[in-house]
Design a protein around this motif. Structure first.
Motif, PDB file in Angstrom:
ATOM      1  N   ASP A  89       0.816  -1.214   0.000  1.00 41.08           N
ATOM      2  CA  ASP A  89       0.000   0.000   0.000  1.00 41.08           C
ATOM      3  C   ASP A  89       0.851   1.267   0.000  1.00 41.08           C
ATOM      4  N   SER A  90       1.954   1.229   0.735  1.00 37.57           N
ATOM      5  CA  SER A  90       2.808   2.420   0.826  1.00 37.57           C
ATOM      6  C   SER A  90       3.376   2.809  -0.529  1.00 37.57           C
ATOM      7  N   ARG A  91       3.717   1.787  -1.311  1.00 37.47           N
ATOM      8  CA  ARG A  91       4.244   2.066  -2.659  1.00 37.47           C
ATOM      9  C   ARG A  91       3.181   2.697  -3.529  1.00 37.47           C
ATOM     10  N   MET A  92       1.940   2.204  -3.385  1.00 40.38           N
ATOM     11  CA  MET A  92       0.855   2.767  -4.190  1.00 40.38           C
ATOM     12  C   MET A  92       0.601   4.219  -3.783  1.00 40.38           C
ATOM     13  N   LEU A  93       0.622   4.479  -2.491  1.00 42.77           N
ATOM     14  CA  LEU A  93       0.410   5.848  -2.005  1.00 42.77           C
ATOM     15  C   LEU A  93       1.522   6.784  -2.485  1.00 42.77           C
ATOM     16  N   ALA A  94       2.750   6.292  -2.440  1.00 41.48           N
ATOM     17  CA  ALA A  94       3.884   7.120  -2.874  1.00 41.48           C
ATOM     18  C   ALA A  94       3.761   7.464  -4.350  1.00 41.48           C
ATOM     19  N   LEU A  95       3.349   6.484  -5.139  1.00 44.27           N
ATOM     20  CA  LEU A  95       3.176   6.692  -6.574  1.00 44.27           C
ATOM     21  C   LEU A  95       2.041   7.683  -6.846  1.00 44.27           C
ATOM     22  N   ALA A  96       0.961   7.543  -6.087  1.00 49.33           N
ATOM     23  CA  ALA A  96      -0.184   8.454  -6.243  1.00 49.33           C
ATOM     24  C   ALA A  96       0.237   9.891  -5.947  1.00 49.33           C
ATOM     25  N   GLN A  97       1.035  10.039  -4.897  1.00 50.88           N
ATOM     26  CA  GLN A  97       1.464  11.391  -4.514  1.00 50.88           C
ATOM     27  C   GLN A  97       2.432  11.964  -5.546  1.00 50.88           C
ATOM     28  N   LYS A  98       3.382  11.134  -5.952  1.00 48.39           N
ATOM     29  CA  LYS A  98       4.402  11.593  -6.902  1.00 48.39           C
ATOM     30  C   LYS A  98       3.786  12.000  -8.238  1.00 48.39           C
ATOM     31  N   GLU A  99       2.838  11.216  -8.712  1.00 48.25           N
ATOM     32  CA  GLU A  99       2.277  11.475 -10.047  1.00 48.25           C
ATOM     33  C   GLU A  99       0.909  12.134  -9.986  1.00 48.25           C
ATOM     34  N   ASN A 100       0.528  12.561  -8.799  1.00 51.13           N
ATOM     35  CA  ASN A 100      -0.760  13.237  -8.613  1.00 51.13           C
ATOM     36  C   ASN A 100      -1.918  12.433  -9.203  1.00 51.13           C
ATOM     37  N   ARG A 101      -2.042  11.209  -8.724  1.00 53.46           N
ATOM     38  CA  ARG A 101      -3.087  10.320  -9.221  1.00 53.46           C
ATOM     39  C   ARG A 101      -4.135  10.067  -8.143  1.00 53.46           C
ATOM     40  N   VAL A 102      -5.364   9.933  -8.561  1.00 58.47           N
ATOM     41  CA  VAL A 102      -6.454   9.597  -7.646  1.00 58.47           C
ATOM     42  C   VAL A 102      -6.486   8.080  -7.494  1.00 58.47           C
ATOM     43  N   ILE A 103      -6.523   7.602  -6.247  1.00 60.81           N
ATOM     44  CA  ILE A 103      -6.570   6.166  -5.986  1.00 60.81           C
ATOM     45  C   ILE A 103      -8.026   5.686  -5.966  1.00 60.81           C
ATOM     46  N   LEU A 104      -8.265   4.597  -6.662  1.00 59.62           N
ATOM     47  CA  LEU A 104      -9.569   3.940  -6.598  1.00 59.62           C
ATOM     48  C   LEU A 104      -9.358   2.581  -5.965  1.00 59.62           C
ATOM     49  N   THR A 105     -10.058   2.300  -4.861  1.00 58.31           N
ATOM     50  CA  THR A 105      -9.802   1.073  -4.117  1.00 58.31           C
ATOM     51  C   THR A 105     -11.024   0.624  -3.332  1.00 58.31           C
ATOM     52  N   LYS A 106     -11.037  -0.660  -2.959  1.00 59.98           N
ATOM     53  CA  LYS A 106     -12.063  -1.152  -2.032  1.00 59.98           C
ATOM     54  C   LYS A 106     -11.472  -1.328  -0.625  1.00 59.98           C
ATOM     55  N   ASP A 107     -10.215  -0.979  -0.484  1.00 59.52           N
ATOM     56  CA  ASP A 107      -9.474  -1.214   0.750  1.00 59.52           C
ATOM     57  C   ASP A 107      -9.680  -0.044   1.733  1.00 59.52           C
ATOM     58  N   THR A 108     -10.406  -0.318   2.825  1.00 61.00           N
ATOM     59  CA  THR A 108     -10.701   0.760   3.783  1.00 61.00           C
ATOM     60  C   THR A 108      -9.434   1.213   4.523  1.00 61.00           C
ATOM     61  N   GLN A 109      -8.416   0.346   4.577  1.00 57.49           N
ATOM     62  CA  GLN A 109      -7.144   0.723   5.220  1.00 57.49           C
ATOM     63  C   GLN A 109      -6.514   1.931   4.522  1.00 57.49           C
ATOM     64  N   ILE A 110      -6.586   1.905   3.204  1.00 57.03           N
ATOM     65  CA  ILE A 110      -6.028   3.014   2.418  1.00 57.03           C
ATOM     66  C   ILE A 110      -6.685   4.327   2.826  1.00 57.03           C
ATOM     67  N   MET A 111      -8.001   4.262   3.035  1.00 54.07           N
ATOM     68  CA  MET A 111      -8.755   5.470   3.327  1.00 54.07           C
ATOM     69  C   MET A 111      -8.366   6.063   4.686  1.00 54.07           C
ATOM     70  N   ARG A 112      -7.774   5.221   5.556  1.00 50.41           N
ATOM     71  CA  ARG A 112      -7.382   5.698   6.893  1.00 50.41           C
ATOM     72  C   ARG A 112      -5.961   6.238   6.934  1.00 50.41           C
ATOM     73  N   ARG A 113      -5.221   6.088   5.832  1.00 51.07           N
ATOM     74  CA  ARG A 113      -3.849   6.601   5.803  1.00 51.07           C
ATOM     75  C   ARG A 113      -3.855   8.119   5.977  1.00 51.07           C
ATOM     76  N   ARG A 114      -2.865   8.604   6.698  1.00 51.33           N
ATOM     77  CA  ARG A 114      -2.828  10.020   7.047  1.00 51.33           C
ATOM     78  C   ARG A 114      -2.802  10.939   5.815  1.00 51.33           C
ATOM     79  N   LEU A 115      -1.994  10.515   4.795  1.00 52.67           N
ATOM     80  CA  LEU A 115      -1.903  11.323   3.577  1.00 52.67           C
ATOM     81  C   LEU A 115      -3.275  11.459   2.891  1.00 52.67           C
ATOM     82  N   VAL A 116      -4.106  10.429   3.097  1.00 52.60           N
ATOM     83  CA  VAL A 116      -5.439  10.447   2.484  1.00 52.60           C
ATOM     84  C   VAL A 116      -6.407  11.268   3.335  1.00 52.60           C
TER      85      VAL A 116
END
Ligand SMILES: [Zn+2]
Length: 165
Positions: free
Chosen positions: A37-64
């Motif tokens: 997940d951390s790699r996906m978040l880093a990539l999203a931030q670096k390339e300014n991409r919106v994440i689409l996911t069913k994973d509620t853990q992602i939604m709780r990440r501080r950056l999100v």
């Protein structure tokens, strides 16, 4: 949710079917197959991409939660309803840039003339189609044939009556 005028996406593996549909609409969309997940978040931030996911853990990440990375939690299991949620929530245009991105590898397609593809497409296609696009990565040739038309109709359907299949 407010997103850029030409948003780019990362589709998590748990909603993988969304990738092809978004690319069909012409949105630059990465498919993330890994578990990190951390790699996906880093990539999203670096390339300014919106994440689409069913994973509620992602939604709780501080950056999100702080809004530094945009992420949309997909609620439904059916790809059609998932697309409907994405399109309506992010106010996407199903006719954004149709026929512009390779459905397989997310590369921008390049225009090819009829003569350039003569030996690369079936004869009946060559005779009936005049517009072609080629992927510079996988060299797949695209044309607006019946398959493409069927997908376009389905895309339009995501906006309309979703119970009608
Ligand atoms: Zn390709």
């Amino acid at each position: 949710m407010e997103v850029a005028e030409s948003p780019r996406f990362i589709v998590d593996h748990n909603v993988g079917k969304l990738a092809k549909w978004l690319r069909m609409m012409g949105y630059d969309t990465l498919f993330f197959s890994g578990d990190n997940d951390s790699r996906m978040l880093a990539l999203a931030q670096k390339e300014n991409r919106v994440i689409l996911t069913k994973d509620t853990q992602i939604m709780r990440r501080r950056l999100v939660t702080k809004g530094q990375i945009k992420a949309l939690l997909i609620e439904n299991d059916k790809p059609e309803l998932q697309m409907h949620q994405v399109i309506t929530t992010l106010n996407l245009d199903p006719q954004f840039r149709p026929f512009s991105i390779c459905l397989e590898c997310n590369q921008p397609l390049r225009e090819r003339s009829q003569t350039q593809v003569k030996d690369l497409v079936p004869p009946y296609v060559f005779q009936t189609q005049s517009q072609y696009m080629e992927c510079p990565a996988c060299h797949r040739i695209y044309w607006r044939g019946t398959h493409w038309q069927a997908m376009t109709r389905k895309l339009a359907g995501f906006m309309n009556n979703l119970t009608e299949e």
